[in-house]
Motif scaffolding. Structure first.
Motif, PDB file in Angstrom:
ATOM      1  N   ASP A 123      -3.734   4.108  17.036  1.00 53.21           N
ATOM      2  CA  ASP A 123      -3.340   2.783  16.573  1.00 53.21           C
ATOM      3  C   ASP A 123      -2.216   2.898  15.552  1.00 53.21           C
ATOM      4  O   ASP A 123      -2.302   3.714  14.628  1.00 53.21           O
ATOM      5  CB  ASP A 123      -4.510   2.054  15.918  1.00 53.21           C
ATOM      6  N   VAL A 124      -1.166   2.091  15.721  1.00 50.06           N
ATOM      7  CA  VAL A 124      -0.196   1.886  14.642  1.00 50.06           C
ATOM      8  C   VAL A 124      -0.741   0.740  13.810  1.00 50.06           C
ATOM      9  O   VAL A 124      -1.104  -0.316  14.347  1.00 50.06           O
ATOM     10  CB  VAL A 124       1.198   1.546  15.190  1.00 50.06           C
ATOM     11  N   ALA A 125      -0.839   0.937  12.512  1.00 49.50           N
ATOM     12  CA  ALA A 125      -1.499  -0.039  11.652  1.00 49.50           C
ATOM     13  C   ALA A 125      -0.718  -0.262  10.365  1.00 49.50           C
ATOM     14  O   ALA A 125       0.122   0.550   9.968  1.00 49.50           O
ATOM     15  CB  ALA A 125      -2.921   0.428  11.325  1.00 49.50           C
ATOM     16  N   ILE A 126      -1.018  -1.386   9.740  1.00 49.34           N
ATOM     17  CA  ILE A 126      -0.494  -1.696   8.412  1.00 49.34           C
ATOM     18  C   ILE A 126      -1.680  -1.682   7.458  1.00 49.34           C
ATOM     19  O   ILE A 126      -2.733  -2.272   7.745  1.00 49.34           O
ATOM     20  CB  ILE A 126       0.180  -3.081   8.383  1.00 49.34           C
TER      21      ILE A 126
ATOM     22  N   GLY B  76      -2.130   1.885  -5.689  1.00 50.46           N
ATOM     23  CA  GLY B  76      -1.317   0.773  -6.164  1.00 50.46           C
ATOM     24  C   GLY B  76       0.149   1.094  -6.335  1.00 50.46           C
ATOM     25  O   GLY B  76       0.926   0.228  -6.743  1.00 50.46           O
ATOM     26  N   LEU B  77       0.557   2.326  -6.016  1.00 53.21           N
ATOM     27  CA  LEU B  77       1.976   2.667  -6.109  1.00 53.21           C
ATOM     28  C   LEU B  77       2.787   1.945  -5.038  1.00 53.21           C
ATOM     29  O   LEU B  77       3.983   1.702  -5.218  1.00 53.21           O
ATOM     30  CB  LEU B  77       2.168   4.183  -5.982  1.00 53.21           C
ATOM     31  N   CYS B  78       2.148   1.619  -3.919  1.00 52.92           N
ATOM     32  CA  CYS B  78       2.794   0.849  -2.863  1.00 52.92           C
ATOM     33  C   CYS B  78       1.873  -0.300  -2.459  1.00 52.92           C
ATOM     34  O   CYS B  78       0.649  -0.196  -2.565  1.00 52.92           O
ATOM     35  CB  CYS B  78       3.100   1.725  -1.644  1.00 52.92           C
ATOM     36  N   ASP B  79       2.475  -1.395  -2.010  1.00 55.73           N
ATOM     37  CA  ASP B  79       1.706  -2.577  -1.614  1.00 55.73           C
ATOM     38  C   ASP B  79       1.278  -2.510  -0.155  1.00 55.73           C
ATOM     39  O   ASP B  79       0.201  -2.999   0.201  1.00 55.73           O
ATOM     40  CB  ASP B  79       2.546  -3.839  -1.841  1.00 55.73           C
ATOM     41  N   LEU B  80       2.131  -1.942   0.681  1.00 49.60           N
ATOM     42  CA  LEU B  80       1.866  -1.831   2.112  1.00 49.60           C
ATOM     43  C   LEU B  80       2.148  -0.415   2.581  1.00 49.60           C
ATOM     44  O   LEU B  80       3.014   0.269   2.029  1.00 49.60           O
ATOM     45  CB  LEU B  80       2.762  -2.782   2.914  1.00 49.60           C
ATOM     46  N   GLY B  81       1.422  -0.010   3.604  1.00 52.78           N
ATOM     47  CA  GLY B  81       1.730   1.240   4.288  1.00 52.78           C
ATOM     48  C   GLY B  81       1.745   0.973   5.782  1.00 52.78           C
ATOM     49  O   GLY B  81       1.022   0.093   6.257  1.00 52.78           O
TER      50      GLY B  81
ATOM     51  N   SER C 147      -0.148  -9.962  -3.117  1.00 51.76           N
ATOM     52  CA  SER C 147       0.690 -11.071  -3.563  1.00 51.76           C
ATOM     53  C   SER C 147       1.133 -11.901  -2.363  1.00 51.76           C
ATOM     54  O   SER C 147       1.098 -11.429  -1.215  1.00 51.76           O
ATOM     55  CB  SER C 147       1.921 -10.531  -4.290  1.00 51.76           C
ATOM     56  N   PRO C 148       1.556 -13.151  -2.604  1.00 50.69           N
ATOM     57  CA  PRO C 148       2.095 -13.945  -1.485  1.00 50.69           C
ATOM     58  C   PRO C 148       3.244 -13.229  -0.777  1.00 50.69           C
ATOM     59  O   PRO C 148       3.366 -13.303   0.449  1.00 50.69           O
ATOM     60  CB  PRO C 148       2.563 -15.235  -2.172  1.00 50.69           C
ATOM     61  N   ALA C 149       4.080 -12.529  -1.548  1.00 47.24           N
ATOM     62  CA  ALA C 149       5.195 -11.798  -0.935  1.00 47.24           C
ATOM     63  C   ALA C 149       4.680 -10.683  -0.034  1.00 47.24           C
ATOM     64  O   ALA C 149       5.200 -10.467   1.070  1.00 47.24           O
ATOM     65  CB  ALA C 149       6.110 -11.229  -2.017  1.00 47.24           C
ATOM     66  N   THR C 150       3.652  -9.975  -0.479  1.00 47.70           N
ATOM     67  CA  THR C 150       3.080  -8.902   0.334  1.00 47.70           C
ATOM     68  C   THR C 150       2.514  -9.452   1.637  1.00 47.70           C
ATOM     69  O   THR C 150       2.716  -8.878   2.716  1.00 47.70           O
ATOM     70  CB  THR C 150       1.976  -8.166  -0.448  1.00 47.70           C
ATOM     71  N   LEU C 151       1.812 -10.573   1.563  1.00 46.65           N
ATOM     72  CA  LEU C 151       1.241 -11.172   2.776  1.00 46.65           C
ATOM     73  C   LEU C 151       2.339 -11.613   3.740  1.00 46.65           C
ATOM     74  O   LEU C 151       2.229 -11.420   4.958  1.00 46.65           O
ATOM     75  CB  LEU C 151       0.358 -12.364   2.398  1.00 46.65           C
ATOM     76  N   ALA C 152       3.410 -12.209   3.182  1.00 49.77           N
ATOM     77  CA  ALA C 152       4.508 -12.667   4.042  1.00 49.77           C
ATOM     78  C   ALA C 152       5.208 -11.486   4.713  1.00 49.77           C
ATOM     79  O   ALA C 152       5.501 -11.517   5.912  1.00 49.77           O
ATOM     80  CB  ALA C 152       5.507 -13.482   3.222  1.00 49.77           C
ATOM     81  N   VAL C 153       5.460 -10.430   3.933  1.00 50.17           N
ATOM     82  CA  VAL C 153       6.148  -9.260   4.491  1.00 50.17           C
ATOM     83  C   VAL C 153       5.257  -8.552   5.502  1.00 50.17           C
ATOM     84  O   VAL C 153       5.741  -8.056   6.527  1.00 50.17           O
ATOM     85  CB  VAL C 153       6.587  -8.311   3.353  1.00 50.17           C
ATOM     86  N   ARG C 154       3.955  -8.520   5.261  1.00 47.63           N
ATOM     87  CA  ARG C 154       3.046  -7.895   6.230  1.00 47.63           C
ATOM     88  C   ARG C 154       3.113  -8.611   7.576  1.00 47.63           C
ATOM     89  O   ARG C 154       3.161  -7.965   8.632  1.00 47.63           O
ATOM     90  CB  ARG C 154       1.609  -7.903   5.700  1.00 47.63           C
ATOM     91  N   THR C 155       3.131  -9.933   7.550  1.00 51.19           N
ATOM     92  CA  THR C 155       3.235 -10.706   8.791  1.00 51.19           C
ATOM     93  C   THR C 155       4.550 -10.410   9.513  1.00 51.19           C
ATOM     94  O   THR C 155       4.581 -10.230  10.742  1.00 51.19           O
ATOM     95  CB  THR C 155       3.138 -12.210   8.487  1.00 51.19           C
ATOM     96  N   MET C 156       5.635 -10.320   8.753  1.00 49.71           N
ATOM     97  CA  MET C 156       6.939 -10.048   9.352  1.00 49.71           C
ATOM     98  C   MET C 156       7.000  -8.622   9.901  1.00 49.71           C
ATOM     99  O   MET C 156       7.556  -8.375  10.969  1.00 49.71           O
ATOM    100  CB  MET C 156       8.043 -10.288   8.325  1.00 49.71           C
ATOM    101  N   LEU C 157       6.399  -7.674   9.180  1.00 47.85           N
ATOM    102  CA  LEU C 157       6.385  -6.287   9.641  1.00 47.85           C
ATOM    103  C   LEU C 157       5.601  -6.163  10.942  1.00 47.85           C
ATOM    104  O   LEU C 157       6.005  -5.443  11.867  1.00 47.85           O
ATOM    105  CB  LEU C 157       5.772  -5.394   8.559  1.00 47.85           C
TER     106      LEU C 157
END
Length: 305
Positions: free
Chosen positions: A271-274, A144-149, A283-293
């Motif tokens: 594979d390059v993965a998220i 939980g220290l980071c939302d995305l990797g 969070s909604p922000a995490t989902l939005a940023v994941r799509t953009m990434l």
């Protein structure tokens, strides 16, 4: 009395009457009827077992019980309203923080582009970037220290949702015009007499490089070993040798006079993965940023093969 039967609408009606001193104006504020306000107040008084207002010909005034209830309930209502607004802001991407862990090279090449994209579309979202070695990315997301990797990960990583973005193949990067890049693909065996630049054994890419040479029956004798992909690219540009790097090294070319070709016989790809934590609701922000990434990665890294 079971105070759990109190509801937010009753308290909002009470607040409007207190602040406006009039049932009809309270009804106008809340876009309801005066009868609706009166009904909510009667229900509230019945639940509390006390009269909350004295009605005069000119004004509605609080009783002592009404003053006591107002002193305790209305500040709490303001806190609830602020909390509701804060949650709605998160849902509508008017605020939010997303923490992303990435290996240093992707942190230096891909994430600045992502930051630019996020800033232009959701200016109130904040990104926090942690550029760490690949081995630390999954633990940081899992804890939980980071939302995305973002990076390359084992398919059996415990506790993670892995969203594969694209295939990342080992390639040879050479000075522009080098003879080894005359063909669309390069066999590992064609590198037998070339000066080879590799990453150090701390990198998984080095292990895959050794597998490629060994599978082709060619000894690997690196002329240079470096820690960072950017360093390897700079050395290639200065014609110090040929570098064995993943496809995503394209993101660091930035106009450098370097050509690259996929390595075959064998072809080695990952594979390059998220990644996100499986047991945490993003969070909604995490989902939005994941799509953009995901989009930024696909835009910046070419499809090979």
């Amino acid at each position: 009395m079971d105070d759990s039967m109190l509801n937010l609408r009753q308290i909002k009606c009470f607040q409007a009457v207190v602040e406006l001193g009039n049932f009809s104006r309270a009804a106008e504020r809340l876009h309801t009827s005066q009868a609706g306000i009166s009904h909510a107040i009667r229900d509230l008084e019945a639940l509390l077992g006390a009269r909350l207002f004295d009605r005069t010909t000119r004004r509605v005034e609080l009783t002592e019980a009404g003053r006591v209830f107002a002193a305790g309930a209305l500040p709490g209502l303001s806190e609830i309203e602020r909390a509701v607004d804060a949650v709605r802001d998160l849902g509508q991407l008017r605020t939010g923080l997303v923490r992303i862990a990435a290996p240093p090279f992707l942190g230096a090449t891909v994430l600045p582009r992502l930051l630019q994209e996020v800033s232009s579309t959701h200016p109130n979202l904040k990104l926090r970037i942690e550029d760490v070695v690949t081995d630390l990315i999954a633990p940081r997301v899992r804890s939980g220290l980071c939302d995305l990797g973002v990076g390359t990960f084992a398919s059996d990583e415990d506790g993670l949702e892995i969203q594969r973005v694209l295939r990342d193949q080992l390639m040879v990067f050479a000075p522009e015009g080098h003879a080894v890049c005359a063909k669309a693909e390069v066999a590992w065996s064609a590198l037998a007499d070339q000066p080879i630049i590799t990453l150090t054994r701390e990198s998984n890419i080095r292990l895959l490089t050794e597998v490629g040479f060994e599978s082709a029956g060619v000894p690997l004798r690196p002329s240079l070993e470096v820690h960072q992909i950017n360093t390897a690219l700079s050395l290639v540009e200065r014609e110090a040798g040929l570098a064995i790097l993943p496809t995503y090294a394209f993101t660091g070319l930035n106009g450098r006079k370097i050509s690259a070709r996929p390595l075959v016989e064998p072809s080695i790809a990952r594979d390059v993965a998220i990644i996100t934590a499986r047991e945490r609701t993003p969070s909604p922000a995490t989902l939005a940023v994941r799509t953009m990434l995901r989009k930024v990665l696909r835009d910046m890294i070419p499809v090979v093969g």
